[in-house]
Design a protein around this motif. Structure first.
Motif, PDB file in Angstrom:
ATOM      1  N   VAL A  77     -46.101  14.777   8.355  1.00 40.84           N
ATOM      2  CA  VAL A  77     -45.567  15.357   7.114  1.00 40.84           C
ATOM      3  C   VAL A  77     -45.830  14.365   5.991  1.00 40.84           C
ATOM      4  O   VAL A  77     -45.519  13.175   6.119  1.00 40.84           O
ATOM      5  CB  VAL A  77     -44.054  15.630   7.261  1.00 40.84           C
ATOM      6  CG1 VAL A  77     -43.422  15.905   5.904  1.00 40.84           C
ATOM      7  CG2 VAL A  77     -43.812  16.795   8.211  1.00 40.84           C
ATOM      8  N   LEU A  78     -46.403  14.857   4.913  1.00 37.56           N
ATOM      9  CA  LEU A  78     -46.618  14.021   3.732  1.00 37.56           C
ATOM     10  C   LEU A  78     -45.861  14.624   2.568  1.00 37.56           C
ATOM     11  O   LEU A  78     -45.825  15.854   2.413  1.00 37.56           O
ATOM     12  CB  LEU A  78     -48.101  13.931   3.373  1.00 37.56           C
ATOM     13  CG  LEU A  78     -48.966  13.141   4.368  1.00 37.56           C
ATOM     14  CD1 LEU A  78     -49.585  14.081   5.396  1.00 37.56           C
ATOM     15  CD2 LEU A  78     -50.044  12.353   3.643  1.00 37.56           C
ATOM     16  N   GLU A  79     -45.233  13.772   1.753  1.00 39.01           N
ATOM     17  CA  GLU A  79     -44.514  14.262   0.583  1.00 39.01           C
ATOM     18  C   GLU A  79     -45.041  13.582  -0.666  1.00 39.01           C
ATOM     19  O   GLU A  79     -45.451  12.424  -0.634  1.00 39.01           O
ATOM     20  CB  GLU A  79     -43.016  14.008   0.740  1.00 39.01           C
ATOM     21  CG  GLU A  79     -42.414  14.931   1.802  1.00 39.01           C
ATOM     22  CD  GLU A  79     -40.911  14.808   1.894  1.00 39.01           C
ATOM     23  OE1 GLU A  79     -40.226  15.821   1.756  1.00 39.01           O
ATOM     24  OE2 GLU A  79     -40.436  13.674   2.097  1.00 39.01           O
ATOM     25  N   VAL A 131     -49.120  26.856  -1.050  1.00 41.37           N
ATOM     26  CA  VAL A 131     -48.489  27.573   0.062  1.00 41.37           C
ATOM     27  C   VAL A 131     -49.318  28.816   0.382  1.00 41.37           C
ATOM     28  O   VAL A 131     -49.764  29.514  -0.532  1.00 41.37           O
ATOM     29  CB  VAL A 131     -47.046  27.977  -0.329  1.00 41.37           C
ATOM     30  CG1 VAL A 131     -46.417  28.853   0.754  1.00 41.37           C
ATOM     31  CG2 VAL A 131     -46.208  26.748  -0.611  1.00 41.37           C
ATOM     32  N   GLY A 132     -49.540  29.049   1.677  1.00 41.47           N
ATOM     33  CA  GLY A 132     -50.242  30.279   2.075  1.00 41.47           C
ATOM     34  C   GLY A 132     -51.744  30.118   2.172  1.00 41.47           C
ATOM     35  O   GLY A 132     -52.447  31.044   2.561  1.00 41.47           O
ATOM     36  N   ALA A 143     -37.923  18.346   5.264  1.00 40.02           N
ATOM     37  CA  ALA A 143     -39.281  18.874   5.471  1.00 40.02           C
ATOM     38  C   ALA A 143     -39.592  18.984   6.963  1.00 40.02           C
ATOM     39  O   ALA A 143     -40.230  19.945   7.404  1.00 40.02           O
ATOM     40  CB  ALA A 143     -40.292  17.962   4.776  1.00 40.02           C
ATOM     41  N   SER A 144     -39.128  18.023   7.753  1.00 38.60           N
ATOM     42  CA  SER A 144     -39.385  18.071   9.200  1.00 38.60           C
ATOM     43  C   SER A 144     -38.665  19.262   9.827  1.00 38.60           C
ATOM     44  O   SER A 144     -39.190  19.927  10.723  1.00 38.60           O
ATOM     45  CB  SER A 144     -38.907  16.782   9.871  1.00 38.60           C
ATOM     46  OG  SER A 144     -39.625  15.676   9.384  1.00 38.60           O
ATOM     47  N   LEU A 183     -45.744  23.459   2.933  1.00 39.69           N
ATOM     48  CA  LEU A 183     -44.531  24.195   3.299  1.00 39.69           C
ATOM     49  C   LEU A 183     -43.857  24.755   2.048  1.00 39.69           C
ATOM     50  O   LEU A 183     -43.785  24.068   1.025  1.00 39.69           O
ATOM     51  CB  LEU A 183     -43.559  23.269   4.031  1.00 39.69           C
ATOM     52  CG  LEU A 183     -44.060  22.703   5.358  1.00 39.69           C
ATOM     53  CD1 LEU A 183     -43.038  21.722   5.943  1.00 39.69           C
ATOM     54  CD2 LEU A 183     -44.343  23.820   6.362  1.00 39.69           C
ATOM     55  N   PRO A 184     -43.354  25.993   2.126  1.00 40.11           N
ATOM     56  CA  PRO A 184     -42.845  26.653   0.906  1.00 40.11           C
ATOM     57  C   PRO A 184     -41.576  26.036   0.327  1.00 40.11           C
ATOM     58  O   PRO A 184     -41.459  25.931  -0.897  1.00 40.11           O
ATOM     59  CB  PRO A 184     -42.590  28.101   1.350  1.00 40.11           C
ATOM     60  CG  PRO A 184     -42.613  28.097   2.837  1.00 40.11           C
ATOM     61  CD  PRO A 184     -43.407  26.900   3.275  1.00 40.11           C
ATOM     62  N   ASP A 185     -40.610  25.632   1.141  1.00 44.22           N
ATOM     63  CA  ASP A 185     -39.322  25.188   0.573  1.00 44.22           C
ATOM     64  C   ASP A 185     -39.364  23.734   0.113  1.00 44.22           C
ATOM     65  O   ASP A 185     -39.018  23.414  -1.017  1.00 44.22           O
ATOM     66  CB  ASP A 185     -38.198  25.379   1.597  1.00 44.22           C
ATOM     67  CG  ASP A 185     -37.985  26.858   1.902  1.00 44.22           C
ATOM     68  OD1 ASP A 185     -38.421  27.698   1.075  1.00 44.22           O
ATOM     69  OD2 ASP A 185     -37.421  27.180   2.968  1.00 44.22           O
ATOM     70  N   SER A 186     -39.773  22.847   1.007  1.00 43.14           N
ATOM     71  CA  SER A 186     -39.780  21.420   0.664  1.00 43.14           C
ATOM     72  C   SER A 186     -40.978  21.039  -0.190  1.00 43.14           C
ATOM     73  O   SER A 186     -40.956  20.011  -0.859  1.00 43.14           O
ATOM     74  CB  SER A 186     -39.807  20.589   1.952  1.00 43.14           C
ATOM     75  OG  SER A 186     -40.976  20.912   2.682  1.00 43.14           O
TER      76      SER A 186
END
Ligand code: HEM
Length: 270
Positions: free
Chosen positions: A105-107, A162-163, A62-63, A208-211
């Motif tokens: 970053v938060l997951e 996202v977006g 993600a980073s 973020l779109p991928d992660s």
């Protein structure tokens, strides 16, 4: 010093999420302090790396994605800003060196947790104590958060798409203009109006779109309180009203105890 934001509206202090939609082109901000603030980050990273960086290796992807998104954003909206990075350093650190914002970053695991951050300009909190914490845990010292903000904030993160980015403002009053204020002391600012600084955080949130990680950015603006009072006749009375009407638990947390009275005397010229 400059203050492009005016979070005081002349009304009583209140506790809200205050999130507003943000056009992607306005995600990050640069001003004439960019060079100095990036240099300050470089020196803080050199002298206090473990204080300003906290990373869980599960968030490395993600980073890296955040770094790529920032570099692409700069290429599109700020083509004259520096985009070169050291490929050997942690991507959230490399990303942070490019911008004036602090980056988190938060997951989502069992809950949303802080999993990587480079925060050079904390406003009286310690990054190391927050790594791995949930949103509720991060905000444990904040009075009224549990009752008023925990549920809407958690729900907001679950709905973040996202977006569709968002932003909010936070402010306080301190007796130092230093951007790096890592101690968690809650003391009131010393002196009076001419010794005080109005500190505003412009915070943004996006996914973020991928992660699928959430990115929280914090941009800190500081200006002299006396200069703001001199520039805008509504600023002093609005500041007094917000300080005066904040509940005592908030006054203690923010270090505002007795400050409204001192401000009132200063505004009357006493
Ligand atoms: C919708 C999102 C959020 C809301 C509404 C929110 C709200 C707040 C509020 C009201 C405070 C009290 C500080 C003050 O008023 O000066 C606070 C403090 C804080 N917030 Fe948030 N916040 C949000 C997201 C986040 C995120 C994603 C992080 C991740 C790092 C974060 C980190 C902190 C920290 C470190 C503090 C200081 C806590 C302390 O004193 O130890 N916040 N937040």
């Amino acid at each position: 010093m400059s203050m492009p934001y005016a979070p005081l509206d002349g009304r009583d202090w209140r506790f809200t999420m205050g999130l507003r939609p943000l056009d992607e082109s306005r995600w990050l901000e640069f001003d004439d302090r960019a060079h100095d603030e990036r240099a300050l980050k470089d020196s803080l990273l050199a002298a206090h790396y473990d204080e300003v960086v906290a990373v869980d290796e599960r968030a490395d992807a993600a980073s890296r994605e955040l770094l790529d998104v920032i570099v692409a954003h700069l290429a599109l909206y700020f083509p004259h800003q520096r985009r070169e990075v050291d490929p050997h350093e942690h991507p959230i650190v490399a990303a942070s060196r490019l911008v004036q914002e602090d980056l988190c970053v938060l997951e989502r695991r069992d809950a949303w947790r802080l999993s990587a951050a480079c925060v050079c300009f904390p406003s009286r909190w310690r990054l190391a104590s927050k790594l791995g914490a949930t949103l509720d845990g991060i905000h444990a010292p904040v009075p009224l958060y549990d009752e008023l903000l925990a549920a809407p904030t958690n729900a907001f993160f679950d709905r973040l798409r996202v977006g569709r980015a968002f932003w909010r403002l936070n402010w306080t009053l301190l007796d130092s203009p230093a951007l790096h204020q890592p101690t968690s002391e809650r003391r009131a600012p010393s002196g009076s109006l001419h010794d005080w600084f109005f500190r505003v955080e412009r915070q943004t949130l996006r996914r973020l779109p991928d992660s699928g990680a959430a990115v929280f950015t914090i941009r800190t603006y500081v200006d002299s309180a006396a200069a703001l009072v001199a520039r805008d006749e509504t600023f002093g009375p609005s500041l007094w009203r917000a300080l005066h009407t904040a509940p005592s638990s908030v006054q203690e947390y923010k270090g505002w105890v007795g400050v409204a009275e001192r401000l009132s005397r200063a505004l009357k010229g006493e």
